[in-house]
Design a protein around this motif. Structure first.
Motif, PDB file in Angstrom:
ATOM      1  N   TYR A  70       0.804  -1.231   0.000  1.00 36.04           N
ATOM      2  CA  TYR A  70       0.000   0.000   0.000  1.00 36.04           C
ATOM      3  C   TYR A  70       0.832   1.274   0.000  1.00 36.04           C
ATOM      4  N   TYR A  71       2.071   1.199   0.489  1.00 39.76           N
ATOM      5  CA  TYR A  71       2.900   2.400   0.629  1.00 39.76           C
ATOM      6  C   TYR A  71       3.699   2.731  -0.619  1.00 39.76           C
ATOM      7  N   CYS A  72       3.812   1.793  -1.535  1.00 37.75           N
ATOM      8  CA  CYS A  72       4.849   1.890  -2.569  1.00 37.75           C
ATOM      9  C   CYS A  72       4.360   2.491  -3.881  1.00 37.75           C
ATOM     10  N   GLY A  73       5.124   3.428  -4.417  1.00 36.78           N
ATOM     11  CA  GLY A  73       4.746   4.126  -5.641  1.00 36.78           C
ATOM     12  C   GLY A  73       4.731   3.262  -6.889  1.00 36.78           C
ATOM     13  N   LEU A 108      21.371  -4.667  -8.251  1.00 26.74           N
ATOM     14  CA  LEU A 108      20.278  -4.723  -9.220  1.00 26.74           C
ATOM     15  C   LEU A 108      18.979  -4.727  -8.441  1.00 26.74           C
ATOM     16  N   GLN A 109      18.253  -3.617  -8.526  1.00 27.90           N
ATOM     17  CA  GLN A 109      16.998  -3.532  -7.791  1.00 27.90           C
ATOM     18  C   GLN A 109      15.836  -3.360  -8.753  1.00 27.90           C
ATOM     19  N   GLY A 110      14.721  -3.983  -8.418  1.00 28.60           N
ATOM     20  CA  GLY A 110      13.546  -3.835  -9.268  1.00 28.60           C
ATOM     21  C   GLY A 110      12.298  -4.306  -8.556  1.00 28.60           C
ATOM     22  N   LEU A 162      16.502  -7.497   1.080  1.00 31.67           N
ATOM     23  CA  LEU A 162      15.055  -7.716   1.169  1.00 31.67           C
ATOM     24  C   LEU A 162      14.620  -7.197   2.533  1.00 31.67           C
ATOM     25  N   ARG A 163      14.159  -5.964   2.550  1.00 32.27           N
ATOM     26  CA  ARG A 163      13.718  -5.434   3.843  1.00 32.27           C
ATOM     27  C   ARG A 163      12.559  -6.263   4.361  1.00 32.27           C
ATOM     28  N   HIS A 164      12.567  -6.535   5.660  1.00 23.94           N
ATOM     29  CA  HIS A 164      11.418  -7.283   6.189  1.00 23.94           C
ATOM     30  C   HIS A 164      10.193  -6.366   6.275  1.00 23.94           C
ATOM     31  N   GLU A 165      10.410  -5.053   6.252  1.00 23.57           N
ATOM     32  CA  GLU A 165       9.384  -3.991   6.241  1.00 23.57           C
ATOM     33  C   GLU A 165       8.747  -3.756   7.607  1.00 23.57           C
ATOM     34  N   THR A 166       8.321  -4.801   8.286  1.00 24.10           N
ATOM     35  CA  THR A 166       7.888  -4.722   9.679  1.00 24.10           C
ATOM     36  C   THR A 166       7.846  -6.146  10.203  1.00 24.10           C
ATOM     37  N   PHE A 203      13.560  -1.898   7.615  1.00 21.50           N
ATOM     38  CA  PHE A 203      12.157  -1.479   7.766  1.00 21.50           C
ATOM     39  C   PHE A 203      12.021   0.016   7.542  1.00 21.50           C
ATOM     40  N   MET A 204      10.780   0.451   7.394  1.00 22.01           N
ATOM     41  CA  MET A 204      10.487   1.878   7.290  1.00 22.01           C
ATOM     42  C   MET A 204      10.174   2.426   8.675  1.00 22.01           C
ATOM     43  N   VAL A 205      10.534   3.678   8.876  1.00 23.53           N
ATOM     44  CA  VAL A 205      10.238   4.339  10.138  1.00 23.53           C
ATOM     45  C   VAL A 205       9.044   5.269   9.916  1.00 23.53           C
ATOM     46  N   GLY A 233      14.730   3.597   6.533  1.00 23.81           N
ATOM     47  CA  GLY A 233      14.503   4.960   6.066  1.00 23.81           C
ATOM     48  C   GLY A 233      13.123   5.398   6.494  1.00 23.81           C
ATOM     49  N   PRO A 234      12.912   6.704   6.534  1.00 28.47           N
ATOM     50  CA  PRO A 234      11.578   7.186   6.907  1.00 28.47           C
ATOM     51  C   PRO A 234      10.563   6.857   5.829  1.00 28.47           C
ATOM     52  N   PHE A 235       9.336   6.533   6.237  1.00 29.37           N
ATOM     53  CA  PHE A 235       8.232   6.418   5.287  1.00 29.37           C
ATOM     54  C   PHE A 235       7.981   7.799   4.684  1.00 29.37           C
ATOM     55  N   ILE A 236       7.766   7.831   3.367  1.00 30.85           N
ATOM     56  CA  ILE A 236       7.416   9.084   2.682  1.00 30.85           C
ATOM     57  C   ILE A 236       6.189   8.810   1.821  1.00 30.85           C
ATOM     58  N   PRO A 237       5.104   9.575   1.992  1.00 32.47           N
ATOM     59  CA  PRO A 237       3.901   9.269   1.208  1.00 32.47           C
ATOM     60  C   PRO A 237       4.122   9.465  -0.293  1.00 32.47           C
ATOM     61  N   GLU A 309       9.915   6.102  -8.672  1.00 29.56           N
ATOM     62  CA  GLU A 309       9.651   6.856  -7.453  1.00 29.56           C
ATOM     63  C   GLU A 309       8.809   6.011  -6.516  1.00 29.56           C
ATOM     64  N   LEU A 310       9.459   5.405  -5.532  1.00 29.89           N
ATOM     65  CA  LEU A 310       8.732   4.626  -4.538  1.00 29.89           C
ATOM     66  C   LEU A 310       7.951   5.565  -3.642  1.00 29.89           C
ATOM     67  N   TYR A 311       8.444   6.822  -3.542  1.00 31.11           N
ATOM     68  CA  TYR A 311       7.806   7.857  -2.728  1.00 31.11           C
ATOM     69  C   TYR A 311       8.013   9.188  -3.431  1.00 31.11           C
ATOM     70  N   ASP A 312       7.312  10.237  -2.987  1.00 28.31           N
ATOM     71  CA  ASP A 312       7.363  11.529  -3.673  1.00 28.31           C
ATOM     72  C   ASP A 312       8.690  12.262  -3.442  1.00 28.31           C
TER      73      ASP A 312
HETATM   74  N1  5AD Z   1       8.499   5.591   1.642  1.00 33.02           N
HETATM   75  C1  5AD Z   1       9.704   5.146   2.084  1.00 33.02           C
HETATM   76  N2  5AD Z   1      10.246   3.992   1.714  1.00 33.02           N
HETATM   77  C2  5AD Z   1       9.559   3.224   0.857  1.00 33.02           C
HETATM   78  N3  5AD Z   1       9.831   2.028   0.337  1.00 33.02           N
HETATM   79  C3  5AD Z   1       8.809   1.678  -0.477  1.00 33.02           C
HETATM   80  N4  5AD Z   1       7.880   2.643  -0.495  1.00 33.02           N
HETATM   81  C4  5AD Z   1       8.306   3.619   0.347  1.00 33.02           C
HETATM   82  C5  5AD Z   1       7.776   4.853   0.776  1.00 33.02           C
HETATM   83  N5  5AD Z   1       6.596   5.295   0.346  1.00 33.02           N
HETATM   84  C6  5AD Z   1      10.996   1.244   0.711  1.00 33.02           C
HETATM   85  C7  5AD Z   1      10.591  -0.162   1.164  1.00 33.02           C
HETATM   86  C8  5AD Z   1      11.324  -1.063   0.185  1.00 33.02           C
HETATM   87  C9  5AD Z   1      12.462  -0.191  -0.290  1.00 33.02           C
HETATM   88  C10 5AD Z   1      13.040  -0.587  -1.596  1.00 33.02           C
HETATM   89  O1  5AD Z   1      11.881   1.089  -0.363  1.00 33.02           O
HETATM   90  O2  5AD Z   1      11.054  -0.392   2.489  1.00 33.02           O
HETATM   91  O3  5AD Z   1      11.803  -2.261   0.755  1.00 33.02           O
END
Ligand code: 5AD
Ligand code: FES
Length: 348
Positions: A70-73, A108-110, A162-166, A203-205, A233-237, A309-312
């Protein structure tokens, strides 16, 4: 009266119980605590790696993804995004650019792109390792089964991110659709370790719904898994996701957590992430000064970067690879460290 003894216990034992984790998280916003942790984190980092900050040339080679986090661009349901997939020759050209800039690690990321079957990735890995045998090759392409990870390891891949994410089941459910599961993600990480990859979790913060309890779970999980690398890294919408209107994660908390992770896993490789640099112009420098020791400059062609862009507002989308290298070298020097391009393998 606040009890600060947990800080000393972490510094002397490099371990925390879950209870201690929660105590520490409750005082992690206090300047004196952050300073003390950062000082000790830097001391440890320098003990293992000196003043070196390692570079990882990042190639974002496809933004197709079968997943829908849900968080990923670049999630599957984002229909407003042009999709791209680099050819093998284009990927080789990126490696060449990286090689010429001195980089000895390629990542190599994708997205989880079904076009890149196990066999196609294996061919690519073989081709890169044949052309650049002294370079470390890292894959970061999501969840796969054991035989596939094995195939890629045998083809020559050295590391896997491979981030576990949470690590919390309830938060995992709020961030991912039903088709995904935390148990499979953890299975992947354990398989990768068993196969001898140097493994990166993380994980994301501050994603929506995250509490201190969840962060305590993440720290306990890392302490148990003991990955060689930890990306946080911080979560970014992102404006084209359901979380568009949510608040971003805290830069300060991310930086303090970098110190805590350095203390829990003293010799780990810990990137100051692009997300940190996106939310705060000096975020990566602050991360380095809190115990991080890796930077991941982008090697992808600039025309593709905007589409990854996974985030803005992701930084560097218009910058050529050589500009990023020079910019980073300057930033790292100002932070008091030295940017190096060697492989930078994990130190036991
Ligand atoms: N904000 C911050 N990080 C993100 N990722 C994915 N979407 C976002 C976001 N909106 C991170 C995830 C993923 C990594 C490649 O990027 O943690 O594992
Ligand atoms: Fe890319 Fe600074 S790191 S321009």
């Amino acid at each position: 009266m606040t009890d600060y003894s947990v800080v000393d216990r972490l510094i002397s034992n490099n371990r925390l119980t879950r209870e201690e984790c929660l105590q520490l998280l409750a005082i992690l916003d206090q300047d004196q605590v952050k300073k003390k942790l950062a000082l000790e984190a830097c001391r440890l980092r320098e003990h293992y790696y000196g003043k070196k900050v390692f570079t990882r040339g990042l190639i974002e080679f496809t933004n197709y993804c079968r997943n829908n986090c849900y968080y990923c661009g670049i999630r599957r349901d984002n229909k407003g995004l042009d999709r791209y997939r680099m050819s093998e020759d284009e990927i080789m050209a990126c490696c060449h650019t990286g090689w010429q800039l001195g980089y000895r690690t390629f990542v190599l990321q994708g997205g989880e792109d079904p076009w890149f079957t196990g066999e196609r990735i294996a061919c690519l890995v073989r081709r890169i390792k044949e052309a650049y045998p002294e370079c470390a090759l890292t894959l970061s392409i999501g969840e796969h089964d054991y035989p596939t990870y094995k195939l890629w390891k045998e083809a020559g891949a050295d590391r896997y991110l491979l981030r576990h994410e949470t690590a919390s089941e309830d938060l995992y459910r709020k961030l991912h659709p039903e088709t995904m599961s935390l148990s499979n993600r953890i299975r992947c990480l354990r398989d990768l370790k068993a196969l001898g990859y140097q493994v990166g979790a993380g994980f994301m913060v501050g994603p929506p719904g995250q509490t201190m309890d969840h962060l305590a779970d993440d720290l306990m999980f890392l302490q148990d898994l003991r990955p060689e690398m930890v990306g946080i890294g911080p979560f970014i919408p992102h404006h084209q996701t359901d979380f568009a209107g949510e608040e971003a994660g805290s830069v300060d908390l991310t930086i303090a957590l970098l110190s805590v992770i350095r203390l829990l896993l003293p010799s780990c490789l810990l990137p100051a992430t692009t997300a940190l640099g996106t939310l705060d112009p000096l975020g990566r420098e602050k991360g380095l000064m809190a115990g991080a020791n890796v930077i991941m400059p982008n090697l992808s062609p600039t025309e593709n970067r905007k589409l990854y862009e996974l985030y803005d507002n992701k930084i560097c989308v218009d910058d050529q690879a050589d500009k990023c290298r020079d910019c980073l070298a300057g930033r790292v020097r100002i932070a008091g460290y030295e940017l190096v391009t060697e492989r930078g393998d994990f130190q036991e």
